[in-house]
Motif scaffolding. Structure first.
Motif, short mmCIF file in Angstrom:
data_model
loop_
_atom_site.label_atom_id
_atom_site.label_comp_id
_atom_site.label_asym_id
_atom_site.label_seq_id
_atom_site.Cartn_x
_atom_site.Cartn_y
_atom_site.Cartn_z
N ILE A 66 0.85 -1.19 0.00
CA ILE A 66 0.00 0.00 0.00
C ILE A 66 0.88 1.24 0.00
O ILE A 66 1.82 1.35 0.80
N TYR A 67 0.55 2.15 -0.91
CA TYR A 67 1.29 3.42 -1.03
C TYR A 67 0.29 4.57 -0.97
O TYR A 67 -0.74 4.53 -1.64
N GLN A 68 0.60 5.57 -0.17
CA GLN A 68 -0.20 6.79 -0.15
C GLN A 68 0.76 7.94 -0.39
O GLN A 68 1.70 8.15 0.39
N VAL A 69 0.52 8.68 -1.47
CA VAL A 69 1.35 9.82 -1.83
C VAL A 69 0.45 11.05 -1.80
O VAL A 69 -0.57 11.09 -2.48
N ARG A 70 0.86 12.04 -1.03
CA ARG A 70 0.05 13.27 -0.90
C ARG A 70 0.82 14.44 -1.51
O ARG A 70 2.00 14.60 -1.30
N GLU A 71 0.07 15.22 -2.29
CA GLU A 71 0.58 16.49 -2.79
C GLU A 71 -0.50 17.52 -2.51
O GLU A 71 -1.48 17.61 -3.26
#
Length: 94
Positions: A66-71
């Motif tokens: 699981i990957y969560q990338v926030r911008e």
């Protein structure tokens, strides 16, 4: 792999460049390329957890599931794992 959290944009982009996802559902040879195509050019937060035998980090299997990338207000979530079809989803937070 151990869960990780990174809050440095350059380190996030470097890590994403070393991740490839194979198997069923969402796949990519470079998670960085996909993130850039979706407009994530300056991510401020990355969280990766779990383990997936079809996810590779620097060519080695069993990378994170699981990957969560926030911008800022946008979040890219990649979820999968052993025996699951991997999915990619982009959401906006209020």
């Amino acid at each position: 792999m151990k869960a990780i959290t990174i809050q440095n944009p350059d380190e996030i982009l470097t890590l994403l460049a070393d991740v490839s996802l194979r198997g069923t559902g969402f796949t990519t040879e470079s998670l960085l390329d996909y993130a850039l195509e979706e407009g994530f050019t300056e991510p401020i937060f990355l969280n990766a957890s779990g383990e997936d035998p079809n996810a590779f980090f620097k060519g080695e299997p069993n990378a994170w599931a699981i990957y969560q990338v926030r911008e800022w207000k946008r979040v890219l979530t990649i979820s999968g794992g052993p025996g699951q079809e991997r999915r990619a989803r982009i959401t906006e937070t209020p």
